[in-house]
Design a protein around this motif. Structure first.
Motif, PDB file in Angstrom:
ATOM      1  N   ALA A 222       0.823  -1.201   0.000  1.00  0.00           N
ATOM      2  CA  ALA A 222       0.000   0.000   0.000  1.00  0.00           C
ATOM      3  C   ALA A 222       0.862   1.258   0.000  1.00  0.00           C
ATOM      4  CB  ALA A 222      -0.929  -0.002   1.214  1.00  0.00           C
ATOM      5  N   ALA A 223       1.927   1.250   0.793  1.00  0.00           N
ATOM      6  CA  ALA A 223       2.809   2.414   0.859  1.00  0.00           C
ATOM      7  C   ALA A 223       3.436   2.701  -0.502  1.00  0.00           C
ATOM      8  CB  ALA A 223       3.890   2.195   1.915  1.00  0.00           C
ATOM      9  N   VAL A 224       3.890   1.673  -1.198  1.00  0.00           N
ATOM     10  CA  VAL A 224       4.515   1.855  -2.511  1.00  0.00           C
ATOM     11  C   VAL A 224       3.505   2.385  -3.523  1.00  0.00           C
ATOM     12  CG1 VAL A 224       5.551   0.638  -4.463  1.00  0.00           C
ATOM     13  CG2 VAL A 224       6.341   0.165  -2.136  1.00  0.00           C
ATOM     14  N   VAL A 225       2.287   1.819  -3.516  1.00  0.00           N
ATOM     15  CA  VAL A 225       1.269   2.271  -4.466  1.00  0.00           C
ATOM     16  C   VAL A 225       0.919   3.735  -4.227  1.00  0.00           C
ATOM     17  CG1 VAL A 225      -1.118   1.988  -5.206  1.00  0.00           C
ATOM     18  CG2 VAL A 225       0.318  -0.023  -4.858  1.00  0.00           C
ATOM     19  N   PHE A 226       0.686   4.096  -2.965  1.00  0.00           N
ATOM     20  CA  PHE A 226       0.341   5.481  -2.668  1.00  0.00           C
ATOM     21  C   PHE A 226       1.522   6.421  -2.935  1.00  0.00           C
ATOM     22  CE2 PHE A 226      -3.567   4.623   0.041  1.00  0.00           C
ATOM     23  CZ  PHE A 226      -4.396   5.321  -0.819  1.00  0.00           C
ATOM     24  N   ALA A 227       2.740   5.966  -2.657  1.00  0.00           N
ATOM     25  CA  ALA A 227       3.913   6.792  -2.966  1.00  0.00           C
ATOM     26  C   ALA A 227       3.990   7.067  -4.462  1.00  0.00           C
ATOM     27  CB  ALA A 227       5.181   6.099  -2.488  1.00  0.00           C
TER      28      ALA A 227
ATOM     29  N   ALA B 157       3.404  14.919  -8.339  1.00  0.00           N
ATOM     30  CA  ALA B 157       4.598  15.754  -8.448  1.00  0.00           C
ATOM     31  C   ALA B 157       5.004  15.956  -9.905  1.00  0.00           C
ATOM     32  CB  ALA B 157       5.744  15.129  -7.657  1.00  0.00           C
ATOM     33  N   SER B 158       4.840  14.922 -10.725  1.00  0.00           N
ATOM     34  CA  SER B 158       5.179  15.048 -12.146  1.00  0.00           C
ATOM     35  C   SER B 158       4.217  15.991 -12.854  1.00  0.00           C
ATOM     36  CB  SER B 158       5.182  13.672 -12.817  1.00  0.00           C
ATOM     37  OG  SER B 158       3.861  13.176 -12.988  1.00  0.00           O
ATOM     38  N   ARG B 159       2.950  15.941 -12.483  1.00  0.00           N
ATOM     39  CA  ARG B 159       1.962  16.847 -13.082  1.00  0.00           C
ATOM     40  C   ARG B 159       2.258  18.299 -12.722  1.00  0.00           C
ATOM     41  NH1 ARG B 159      -3.192  15.467 -14.353  1.00  0.00           N
ATOM     42  NH2 ARG B 159      -4.117  16.882 -12.824  1.00  0.00           N
ATOM     43  N   LYS B 160       2.852  18.497 -11.540  1.00  0.00           N
ATOM     44  CA  LYS B 160       3.177  19.852 -11.085  1.00  0.00           C
ATOM     45  C   LYS B 160       4.611  20.252 -11.453  1.00  0.00           C
ATOM     46  CE  LYS B 160      -0.829  20.425  -9.309  1.00  0.00           C
ATOM     47  NZ  LYS B 160      -1.774  21.423  -9.867  1.00  0.00           N
ATOM     48  N   GLU B 161       5.320  19.376 -12.168  1.00  0.00           N
ATOM     49  CA  GLU B 161       6.679  19.642 -12.645  1.00  0.00           C
ATOM     50  C   GLU B 161       7.624  20.000 -11.497  1.00  0.00           C
ATOM     51  OE1 GLU B 161       6.406  22.535 -15.772  1.00  0.00           O
ATOM     52  OE2 GLU B 161       5.269  21.193 -17.089  1.00  0.00           O
ATOM     53  N   MET B 162       7.598  19.187 -10.439  1.00  0.00           N
ATOM     54  CA  MET B 162       8.470  19.398  -9.287  1.00  0.00           C
ATOM     55  C   MET B 162       9.859  18.817  -9.550  1.00  0.00           C
ATOM     56  SD  MET B 162       5.949  18.530  -6.075  1.00  0.00           S
ATOM     57  CE  MET B 162       4.428  19.437  -5.798  1.00  0.00           C
ATOM     58  N   ASP B 163      10.820  19.204  -8.705  1.00  0.00           N
ATOM     59  CA  ASP B 163      12.160  18.623  -8.812  1.00  0.00           C
ATOM     60  C   ASP B 163      12.196  17.286  -8.071  1.00  0.00           C
ATOM     61  OD1 ASP B 163      12.347  19.197  -6.078  1.00  0.00           O
ATOM     62  OD2 ASP B 163      13.527  21.021  -6.393  1.00  0.00           O
ATOM     63  N   ILE B 164      13.348  16.648  -8.054  1.00  0.00           N
ATOM     64  CA  ILE B 164      13.479  15.318  -7.468  1.00  0.00           C
ATOM     65  C   ILE B 164      13.112  15.310  -5.983  1.00  0.00           C
ATOM     66  CG2 ILE B 164      15.945  15.701  -7.074  1.00  0.00           C
ATOM     67  CD1 ILE B 164      14.194  12.317  -7.786  1.00  0.00           C
ATOM     68  N   LEU B 165      13.465  16.370  -5.256  1.00  0.00           N
ATOM     69  CA  LEU B 165      13.116  16.421  -3.841  1.00  0.00           C
ATOM     70  C   LEU B 165      11.615  16.537  -3.650  1.00  0.00           C
ATOM     71  CD1 LEU B 165      15.942  18.653  -2.313  1.00  0.00           C
ATOM     72  CD2 LEU B 165      15.689  16.163  -2.216  1.00  0.00           C
ATOM     73  N   GLY B 166      10.950  17.241  -4.563  1.00  0.00           N
ATOM     74  CA  GLY B 166       9.490  17.315  -4.507  1.00  0.00           C
ATOM     75  C   GLY B 166       8.860  15.952  -4.723  1.00  0.00           C
ATOM     76  N   PHE B 167       9.418  15.185  -5.653  1.00  0.00           N
ATOM     77  CA  PHE B 167       8.933  13.824  -5.889  1.00  0.00           C
ATOM     78  C   PHE B 167       9.088  12.974  -4.627  1.00  0.00           C
ATOM     79  CE2 PHE B 167       8.830  15.013 -10.224  1.00  0.00           C
ATOM     80  CZ  PHE B 167       8.186  14.028 -10.950  1.00  0.00           C
ATOM     81  N   LEU B 168      10.275  13.033  -4.026  1.00  0.00           N
ATOM     82  CA  LEU B 168      10.548  12.213  -2.846  1.00  0.00           C
ATOM     83  C   LEU B 168       9.648  12.606  -1.675  1.00  0.00           C
ATOM     84  CD1 LEU B 168      14.456  12.082  -2.960  1.00  0.00           C
ATOM     85  CD2 LEU B 168      12.835  10.348  -3.776  1.00  0.00           C
ATOM     86  N   TRP B 169       9.497  13.902  -1.458  1.00  0.00           N
ATOM     87  CA  TRP B 169       8.679  14.374  -0.339  1.00  0.00           C
ATOM     88  C   TRP B 169       7.220  14.001  -0.523  1.00  0.00           C
ATOM     89  CZ3 TRP B 169       8.013  15.599   4.397  1.00  0.00           C
ATOM     90  CH2 TRP B 169       6.946  16.396   4.809  1.00  0.00           C
ATOM     91  N   LEU B 170       6.663  14.289  -1.715  1.00  0.00           N
ATOM     92  CA  LEU B 170       5.254  14.007  -1.940  1.00  0.00           C
ATOM     93  C   LEU B 170       4.995  12.505  -1.966  1.00  0.00           C
ATOM     94  CD1 LEU B 170       2.817  15.802  -2.227  1.00  0.00           C
ATOM     95  CD2 LEU B 170       3.051  15.708  -4.709  1.00  0.00           C
ATOM     96  N   GLY B 171       5.939  11.744  -2.527  1.00  0.00           N
ATOM     97  CA  GLY B 171       5.779  10.298  -2.530  1.00  0.00           C
ATOM     98  C   GLY B 171       5.810   9.712  -1.137  1.00  0.00           C
ATOM     99  N   ALA B 172       6.760  10.158  -0.316  1.00  0.00           N
ATOM    100  CA  ALA B 172       6.889   9.620   1.042  1.00  0.00           C
ATOM    101  C   ALA B 172       5.695   9.967   1.909  1.00  0.00           C
ATOM    102  CB  ALA B 172       8.175  10.129   1.686  1.00  0.00           C
ATOM    103  N   ILE B 173       5.274  11.233   1.897  1.00  0.00           N
ATOM    104  CA  ILE B 173       4.182  11.656   2.767  1.00  0.00           C
ATOM    105  C   ILE B 173       2.866  11.014   2.349  1.00  0.00           C
ATOM    106  CG2 ILE B 173       3.461  13.728   1.514  1.00  0.00           C
ATOM    107  CD1 ILE B 173       3.914  13.428   5.319  1.00  0.00           C
ATOM    108  N   THR B 174       2.704  10.780   1.052  1.00  0.00           N
ATOM    109  CA  THR B 174       1.498  10.101   0.583  1.00  0.00           C
ATOM    110  C   THR B 174       1.528   8.625   0.950  1.00  0.00           C
ATOM    111  OG1 THR B 174       1.380  11.635  -1.297  1.00  0.00           O
ATOM    112  CG2 THR B 174       0.035   9.657  -1.413  1.00  0.00           C
ATOM    113  N   GLY B 175       2.702   8.009   0.813  1.00  0.00           N
ATOM    114  CA  GLY B 175       2.819   6.585   1.072  1.00  0.00           C
ATOM    115  C   GLY B 175       2.579   6.194   2.518  1.00  0.00           C
ATOM    116  N   VAL B 176       3.035   7.019   3.459  1.00  0.00           N
ATOM    117  CA  VAL B 176       2.938   6.625   4.873  1.00  0.00           C
ATOM    118  C   VAL B 176       1.954   7.467   5.667  1.00  0.00           C
ATOM    119  CG1 VAL B 176       5.327   5.813   4.841  1.00  0.00           C
ATOM    120  CG2 VAL B 176       4.837   8.136   5.651  1.00  0.00           C
TER     121      VAL B 176
END
Length: 213
Positions: free
Chosen positions: A15-20, A27-46
């Protein structure tokens, strides 16, 4: 080790991986940088599981075992380099979100039941687990929250949680009860996506004239 102890870490990880992944797609739709991807993925996943564990007074799952967080970061990083391969990111986001919702619904409900919560609280914990991560993702990504739109989402989660509780009450083995709950939640959400289902909404009505009262 009982069946719950064996299957719960796997469900939490999946579930964590899917939500991440859904967070990283936003983040890709908002054209974020790599840190934006990591932050949004992590906070969504957990996010959902964190709130669930805090409300139940349990050790937060990714603090006790950092594997979910590590996998969330890995998934988000991979999406950063591959999101351009997805033709319709929003459609993919909807279907991945449906899978994640189904998994975390039964995970949250099962964990609450195992912690001694009653049926109603267990269902609520399932819905909280399923919805909080998506809410955080949408707020941070400045997307319209899928929970607050007309689409059937919370209803599907609640139905899946209720099926799990009903199956658990008649002594269906816990892995089977979780599978039944997850399939129910995913089927309802999937049909809502495919057929554009929605529940009736409130329609404002004009107030009565004082002379009519």
């Amino acid at each position: 080790m009982n069946g719950f102890d064996q299957i719960m870490p796997v469900v939490d990880l999946a579930a964590a991986v899917v939500f991440a992944t859904t967070g990283a797609l936003v983040a890709s739709r908002k054209e974020m940088d790599i840190l934006g991807f990591l932050w949004l993925g992590a906070i969504t996943g957990v996010g959902g599981g964190t709130v669930r564990d805090l409300l139940l007074g349990l050790p937060v799952f990714w603090v006790a075992n950092p594997a979910p967080m590590a996998l969330c970061l890995l998934a988000a990083g991979l999406v950063h380099f591959t999101a351009h391969l997805v033709a319709s990111r929003y459609r993919v986001l909807l279907w991945l979100d449906a899978v994640g919702m189904a998994l975390v619904t039964v995970a949250g409900t099962a964990k609450a039941t195992d912690a001694g919560a009653g049926p109603l609280i267990a269902v609520v914990m399932g819905v909280v687990t399923a919805s909080v991560g998506g809410i955080i993702r949408d707020v941070l990504g400045q997307e319209p929250s899928i929970v607050l739109r007309r689409e059937i989402y919370v209803t599907a989660s609640a139905a899946g949680a209720a099926v799990f509780i009903a199956a658990h009450a008649v002594d269906v083995p816990q892995p089977m009860a979780m599978a039944l709950g997850a399939v129910t939640a995913f089927a309802i959400r999937g049909l809502a996506i495919a057929l554009d289902w929605s529940l009736p909404v409130y329609r404002p009505r004009p107030g009565r004239n004082p002379d009519d009262i």
